[in-house]
Structures are given as structure tokens and as C-alpha cells.
Motif scaffolding. Structure first.
Motif, mmCIF file in Angstrom:
data_model
loop_
_atom_site.group_PDB
_atom_site.id
_atom_site.type_symbol
_atom_site.label_atom_id
_atom_site.label_comp_id
_atom_site.label_asym_id
_atom_site.label_seq_id
_atom_site.Cartn_x
_atom_site.Cartn_y
_atom_site.Cartn_z
ATOM 1 N N PRO A 16 5.148 0.366 -27.118
ATOM 2 C CA PRO A 16 5.214 1.824 -27.037
ATOM 3 C C PRO A 16 4.265 2.362 -25.959
ATOM 4 O O PRO A 16 3.178 1.821 -25.754
ATOM 5 C CB PRO A 16 4.749 2.279 -28.423
ATOM 6 C CG PRO A 16 4.897 1.087 -29.310
ATOM 7 C CD PRO A 16 4.712 -0.111 -28.426
ATOM 8 N N VAL A 17 4.697 3.417 -25.273
ATOM 9 C CA VAL A 17 3.812 4.073 -24.318
ATOM 10 C C VAL A 17 2.560 4.502 -25.078
ATOM 11 O O VAL A 17 2.635 4.974 -26.197
ATOM 12 C CB VAL A 17 4.520 5.279 -23.657
ATOM 13 C CG1 VAL A 17 3.538 6.121 -22.856
ATOM 14 C CG2 VAL A 17 5.653 4.795 -22.755
ATOM 15 N N GLY A 18 1.409 4.288 -24.463
ATOM 16 C CA GLY A 18 0.126 4.595 -25.100
ATOM 17 C C GLY A 18 -0.554 3.387 -25.723
ATOM 18 O O GLY A 18 -1.705 3.469 -26.136
ATOM 19 N N THR A 19 0.150 2.259 -25.781
ATOM 20 C CA THR A 19 -0.436 1.039 -26.329
ATOM 21 C C THR A 19 -1.706 0.677 -25.573
ATOM 22 O O THR A 19 -1.742 0.732 -24.341
ATOM 23 C CB THR A 19 0.573 -0.131 -26.240
ATOM 24 O OG1 THR A 19 1.716 0.189 -27.028
ATOM 25 C CG2 THR A 19 -0.040 -1.439 -26.715
ATOM 26 N N ARG A 20 -2.740 0.327 -26.280
ATOM 27 C CA ARG A 20 -3.998 -0.104 -25.659
ATOM 28 C C ARG A 20 -3.792 -1.491 -25.060
ATOM 29 O O ARG A 20 -3.181 -2.380 -25.679
ATOM 30 C CB ARG A 20 -5.126 -0.135 -26.688
ATOM 31 C CG ARG A 20 -5.404 1.200 -27.332
ATOM 32 C CD ARG A 20 -5.967 2.231 -26.392
ATOM 33 N NE ARG A 20 -7.270 1.778 -25.927
ATOM 34 C CZ ARG A 20 -7.854 2.209 -24.815
ATOM 35 N NH1 ARG A 20 -7.280 3.080 -24.039
ATOM 36 N NH2 ARG A 20 -9.021 1.739 -24.465
ATOM 37 N N ALA A 21 -4.282 -1.669 -23.845
ATOM 38 C CA ALA A 21 -4.102 -2.935 -23.139
ATOM 39 C C ALA A 21 -5.276 -3.155 -22.204
ATOM 40 O O ALA A 21 -6.090 -2.261 -21.971
ATOM 41 C CB ALA A 21 -2.785 -2.916 -22.370
ATOM 42 N N LYS A 72 -2.544 -7.680 -21.000
ATOM 43 C CA LYS A 72 -2.160 -8.028 -22.377
ATOM 44 C C LYS A 72 -2.527 -6.883 -23.294
ATOM 45 O O LYS A 72 -3.472 -6.139 -23.038
ATOM 46 C CB LYS A 72 -2.872 -9.300 -22.828
ATOM 47 C CG LYS A 72 -2.382 -10.526 -22.088
ATOM 48 C CD LYS A 72 -2.929 -11.796 -22.682
ATOM 49 C CE LYS A 72 -2.390 -12.994 -21.899
ATOM 50 N NZ LYS A 72 -2.943 -14.243 -22.356
ATOM 51 N N LYS A 73 -1.791 -6.790 -24.392
ATOM 52 C CA LYS A 73 -2.113 -5.793 -25.425
ATOM 53 C C LYS A 73 -3.467 -6.146 -26.037
ATOM 54 O O LYS A 73 -3.801 -7.307 -26.171
ATOM 55 C CB LYS A 73 -1.052 -5.788 -26.524
ATOM 56 C CG LYS A 73 0.289 -5.263 -26.087
ATOM 57 C CD LYS A 73 1.190 -5.057 -27.289
ATOM 58 C CE LYS A 73 2.317 -6.043 -27.309
ATOM 59 N NZ LYS A 73 3.235 -5.796 -28.437
#
Length: 122
Positions: free
Chosen positions: A101-106, A120-121
Motif C-alpha cells: 500500500p502507498v505509505g508503507t514504511r520502507a 525493503k519494507k
């Protein structure tokens, strides 16, 4: 060591080499030759943690020659924390939008010849 070589070495450490304008303080990717804000050509190196949020991405399901072993994967644009900077990179194992999902921390986790910056996530 060239700027490109430095960028690669820092990426391997999960970091990002940037340039800060010595005149106005505006932050740029390390490939900038003049300040986008004031036009100055004076910079100082600033190394950032390569952490942020996914701003957008494209999922690749039909890979170009040489990338078949990675399919599916995402070409990701990462908005770096506390900056105006975005960096693009490669994220393996992404098959559907539900996977990322857009906004995922990576974060930046490395560099691979042929792929570029690896993200990477978190």
C-alpha cells in the motif's frame, strides 16, 4: 572515489548520500550540480538514513531480459523522512497492490548491479 561510487557504497549501508546547498541549505540528491532553489554551485555532503514511506510504485510482472528471476517486483519511489527528497529503487516480491500500500514504511537496504538501489519494507 566518484559520486556514483560513493552513492553505491552508502546504499549498501542503508544510507543515502545527498548534497546540501551551502548558500540556502536546500537538500538535493548527490547528482545535482547546481541548487534548484538559488542556483549556487556550492554543496556539502550530507548522509541520510535511507528510511521513508512509499510514495508510488509500478509492479513489473513481465520483466525485461535479465530480470526474470526477480518477477514479480516493484519499481518504488521512496519519500525520505524529514526531507523533500524522493529516491527510486527496486523491491522484490511485490505481486499485487495489496502487497505494498502507498505509505508503507520502507528503507534502503543495499545496491545490486543491474537492479540499482534495493528497498525493503520495514
Amino acid at each position: 572515489m566518484t559520486i556514483e561510487e560513493q552513492l553505491i557504497e552508502y546504499a549498501k549501508q542503508g544510507k543515502l548520500l545527498t548534497h546540501k546547498c551551502t548558500k540556502c541549505g536546500y537538500l538535493h540528491l548527490s547528482t545535482a550540480y547546481y541548487c534548484l532553489k538559488c542556483g549556487s554551485q556550492g554543496f556539502e555532503d550530507v548522509v541520510l538514513d535511507g528510511v521513508g514511506s512509499v510514495a508510488t510504485y509500478t509492479i513489473i510482472t513481465v520483466a525485461p531480459a535479465g530480470f526474470e528471476k526477480y518477477t514479480p517486483y516493484a519499481f518504488v519511489v521512496l519519500q525520505l523522512d524529514n526531507t523533500n527528497l524522493r529516491i527510486s529503487g527496486f523491491m522484490a516480491g511485490i505481486a499485487t497492490p495489496e502487497d505494498l500500500p502507498v505509505g508503507t514504511r520502507a528503507k534502503i537496504t543495499g545496491f545490486e548491479d543491474g537492479c540499482g538501489i534495493i528497498i525493503k519494507k520495514q
